[in-house]
Motif scaffolding. Structure first.
Motif, PDB file in Angstrom:
ATOM      1  N   UNK A 127      39.260 -32.666 -65.735  1.00  0.00           N
ATOM      2  CA  UNK A 127      38.568 -31.538 -66.841  1.00  0.00           C
ATOM      3  C   UNK A 127      39.442 -30.327 -66.297  1.00  0.00           C
ATOM      4  N   UNK A 128      39.952 -29.992 -67.218  1.00  0.00           N
ATOM      5  CA  UNK A 128      40.827 -28.905 -67.673  1.00  0.00           C
ATOM      6  C   UNK A 128      40.089 -27.547 -66.335  1.00  0.00           C
ATOM      7  N   UNK A 129      39.104 -27.105 -67.009  1.00  0.00           N
ATOM      8  CA  UNK A 129      38.932 -27.040 -65.602  1.00  0.00           C
ATOM      9  C   UNK A 129      37.657 -26.642 -64.527  1.00  0.00           C
ATOM     10  N   UNK A 130      37.885 -27.605 -64.847  1.00  0.00           N
ATOM     11  CA  UNK A 130      36.409 -28.576 -62.965  1.00  0.00           C
ATOM     12  C   UNK A 130      37.207 -30.005 -62.603  1.00  0.00           C
ATOM     13  N   UNK A 131      36.230 -29.657 -61.365  1.00  0.00           N
ATOM     14  CA  UNK A 131      36.379 -30.807 -60.035  1.00  0.00           C
ATOM     15  C   UNK A 131      35.858 -31.533 -59.594  1.00  0.00           C
ATOM     16  N   UNK A 132      36.434 -32.429 -58.795  1.00  0.00           N
ATOM     17  CA  UNK A 132      35.037 -32.758 -57.822  1.00  0.00           C
ATOM     18  C   UNK A 132      35.312 -32.900 -56.908  1.00  0.00           C
ATOM     19  N   UNK A 133      34.775 -32.256 -56.218  1.00  0.00           N
ATOM     20  CA  UNK A 133      35.339 -31.818 -54.803  1.00  0.00           C
ATOM     21  C   UNK A 133      33.996 -32.373 -53.906  1.00  0.00           C
ATOM     22  N   UNK A 134      35.223 -33.133 -52.315  1.00  0.00           N
ATOM     23  CA  UNK A 134      34.165 -33.402 -51.293  1.00  0.00           C
ATOM     24  C   UNK A 134      34.602 -32.481 -50.335  1.00  0.00           C
ATOM     25  N   UNK A 135      33.291 -31.735 -49.674  1.00  0.00           N
ATOM     26  CA  UNK A 135      33.411 -30.897 -48.192  1.00  0.00           C
ATOM     27  C   UNK A 135      33.128 -31.658 -47.148  1.00  0.00           C
ATOM     28  N   UNK A 136      33.733 -32.038 -46.238  1.00  0.00           N
ATOM     29  CA  UNK A 136      33.743 -33.105 -44.824  1.00  0.00           C
ATOM     30  C   UNK A 136      33.850 -31.955 -43.540  1.00  0.00           C
ATOM     31  N   UNK A 137      32.607 -32.504 -43.422  1.00  0.00           N
ATOM     32  CA  UNK A 137      32.624 -31.320 -41.833  1.00  0.00           C
ATOM     33  C   UNK A 137      32.825 -32.065 -40.714  1.00  0.00           C
ATOM     34  N   UNK A 138      33.105 -31.431 -39.293  1.00  0.00           N
ATOM     35  CA  UNK A 138      33.185 -32.214 -38.397  1.00  0.00           C
ATOM     36  C   UNK A 138      32.926 -30.948 -37.183  1.00  0.00           C
ATOM     37  N   UNK A 139      31.685 -31.641 -36.392  1.00  0.00           N
ATOM     38  CA  UNK A 139      31.190 -30.258 -35.939  1.00  0.00           C
ATOM     39  C   UNK A 139      30.920 -31.178 -34.361  1.00  0.00           C
ATOM     40  N   UNK A 140      31.749 -30.821 -33.387  1.00  0.00           N
ATOM     41  CA  UNK A 140      31.818 -30.918 -32.152  1.00  0.00           C
ATOM     42  C   UNK A 140      29.893 -30.330 -31.931  1.00  0.00           C
ATOM     43  N   UNK A 141      29.088 -31.959 -31.340  1.00  0.00           N
ATOM     44  CA  UNK A 141      27.823 -30.983 -30.734  1.00  0.00           C
ATOM     45  C   UNK A 141      27.331 -31.425 -29.548  1.00  0.00           C
ATOM     46  N   UNK A 142      27.389 -32.521 -28.852  1.00  0.00           N
ATOM     47  CA  UNK A 142      27.219 -33.898 -27.388  1.00  0.00           C
ATOM     48  C   UNK A 142      28.307 -33.797 -26.652  1.00  0.00           C
ATOM     49  N   UNK A 143      29.332 -33.852 -27.462  1.00  0.00           N
ATOM     50  CA  UNK A 143      30.214 -34.516 -26.605  1.00  0.00           C
ATOM     51  C   UNK A 143      31.083 -33.599 -25.537  1.00  0.00           C
ATOM     52  N   UNK A 144      31.177 -34.145 -24.298  1.00  0.00           N
ATOM     53  CA  UNK A 144      31.230 -33.291 -23.178  1.00  0.00           C
ATOM     54  C   UNK A 144      33.003 -33.465 -23.033  1.00  0.00           C
ATOM     55  N   UNK A 145      33.656 -34.938 -23.377  1.00  0.00           N
ATOM     56  CA  UNK A 145      34.825 -35.091 -22.975  1.00  0.00           C
ATOM     57  C   UNK A 145      35.784 -35.910 -24.055  1.00  0.00           C
ATOM     58  N   UNK A 146      37.092 -34.637 -23.937  1.00  0.00           N
ATOM     59  CA  UNK A 146      37.849 -35.002 -25.292  1.00  0.00           C
ATOM     60  C   UNK A 146      39.171 -34.963 -24.429  1.00  0.00           C
ATOM     61  N   UNK A 147      40.382 -36.311 -25.634  1.00  0.00           N
ATOM     62  CA  UNK A 147      41.081 -36.570 -25.010  1.00  0.00           C
ATOM     63  C   UNK A 147      41.858 -35.164 -24.955  1.00  0.00           C
ATOM     64  N   UNK A 148      43.070 -36.324 -23.321  1.00  0.00           N
ATOM     65  CA  UNK A 148      43.426 -35.183 -23.035  1.00  0.00           C
ATOM     66  C   UNK A 148      44.922 -34.452 -24.079  1.00  0.00           C
ATOM     67  N   UNK A 149      45.477 -34.249 -25.017  1.00  0.00           N
ATOM     68  CA  UNK A 149      45.473 -34.141 -25.097  1.00  0.00           C
ATOM     69  C   UNK A 149      45.307 -32.378 -26.129  1.00  0.00           C
ATOM     70  N   UNK A 150      44.069 -33.162 -26.047  1.00  0.00           N
ATOM     71  CA  UNK A 150      43.251 -31.925 -27.042  1.00  0.00           C
ATOM     72  C   UNK A 150      41.938 -30.570 -26.011  1.00  0.00           C
ATOM     73  N   UNK A 151      42.025 -31.310 -25.384  1.00  0.00           N
ATOM     74  CA  UNK A 151      41.012 -31.176 -24.248  1.00  0.00           C
ATOM     75  C   UNK A 151      40.800 -29.507 -23.574  1.00  0.00           C
ATOM     76  N   UNK A 152      41.929 -28.733 -23.425  1.00  0.00           N
ATOM     77  CA  UNK A 152      42.840 -27.433 -23.783  1.00  0.00           C
ATOM     78  C   UNK A 152      41.739 -26.624 -24.584  1.00  0.00           C
ATOM     79  N   UNK A 153      42.487 -27.387 -25.857  1.00  0.00           N
ATOM     80  CA  UNK A 153      41.753 -26.646 -26.715  1.00  0.00           C
ATOM     81  C   UNK A 153      40.387 -26.744 -27.365  1.00  0.00           C
TER      82      UNK A 153
END
Ligand code: BTN
Length: 250
Positions: A127-153
């Motif tokens: 409405x005028x001044x109100x919104x529906x909000x979705x807060x999505x969080x992805x937090x790497x916990x126990x994963x130790x291997x990542x795809x090559x393109x991103x593993x260095x960062x």
């Protein structure tokens, strides 16, 4: 569920839904009604989404992927969520695991310059001044291997600490801190602005910023109270409300 047992503040969440597999916890809440204070957790997302329409890929059973829904949220506080959420997460990591994370504008969490947590905050106007909000969080916990393109960062809490991470306990601590600080946030959101700026380590550094297919280079002067990045280029000061920054090493 161990998460429920570890949760101290039992009043904040109205509903908790857990999925072994789902397309995306954000998409699920987007398509749901009555999402206020609802937590959706998934062990695996088949279509996890990141910022800029990127995919968020997270190995099954290793990490935390969850979303929190809010309704009737004041539109003038929307930009301030970009301060509140990363601060709650850094507090939870500090108190439960003694990890001191940095914030990368606008809301990634880094450790030694490697990302281990990302947020996707989506909203639709009710409405005028109100919104529906979705807060999505992805937090790497126990994963130790990542795809090559991103593993260095990219990293995870297990890679940082060299120990197994109890995801349920960590999530309970995040939700407790969220709940305990919620009213303070609504009353005085700028507290979180100041905390955010202290953890936003790239302020004052030379950066390059990718914004809508253009790269800008300059000095990261500040984050203003609306969460925008203030960049000093050679000849002008530019303000950005989105983009991806890289610190330039000289
Ligand atoms: C980013 O860094 O680009 C944001 C990543 C956000 C990922 C989370 S995982 C839970 C929630 N559901 C999604 O589809 N995305 C967010």
């Amino acid at each position: 569920m161990e998460f429920n047992q570890s949760l101290q503040n039992k009043n904040f969440l109205r509903e908790i839904e857990y999925f072994e597999e789902i397309d995306s916890t954000n998409t699920y809440l987007k398509n749901s009604q009555n999402i206020d204070r609802k937590l959706v957790i998934a062990d695996y997302q088949t279509a996890g989404r990141g910022r800029f329409n990127r995919k968020w890929i997270s190995q099954k059973g290793e990490n935390l992927t969850f979303s929190i829904g809010l309704e009737k949220f004041k539109i003038n506080l929307l930009t301030k969520l970009n301060f509140f959420i990363p601060i709650i997460l850094t507090k939870a990591l500090e108190t439960t695991l003694n990890i001191k994370a940095d914030i990368k504008w606008p809301n990634d969490l880094l450790y030694s310059n490697k990302k281990f947590c990302g947020m996707l905050i989506e909203n639709s106007i009710e409405s005028n001044n109100l919104a529906k909000v979705i807060i999505g969080i992805g937090l790497n916990c126990n994963q130790t291997e990542f795809p090559d393109e991103i593993s260095h960062r990219t990293t995870s809490l297990k890679l940082i600490l060299n120990q197994f991470i109890n995801r349920e306990k960590l999530l309970a601590s995040i939700i407790d801190l969220f709940a305990d600080n919620w009213n303070a946030f609504l009353d005085n959101p700028n507290i979180f602005y100041h905390l955010y700026k202290m953890k936003c380590t790239s302020i004052g550094k030379e950066i390059s910023l990718l914004h809508q297919d253009r790269i800008y280079r300059g000095l990261f002067l500040d984050v203003n109270e609306n969460g925008e990045l203030v960049l000093q280029t050679n000849d002008e000061i530019l303000i950005f409300n989105s983009g991806e920054i890289t610190t330039i090493k000289e």
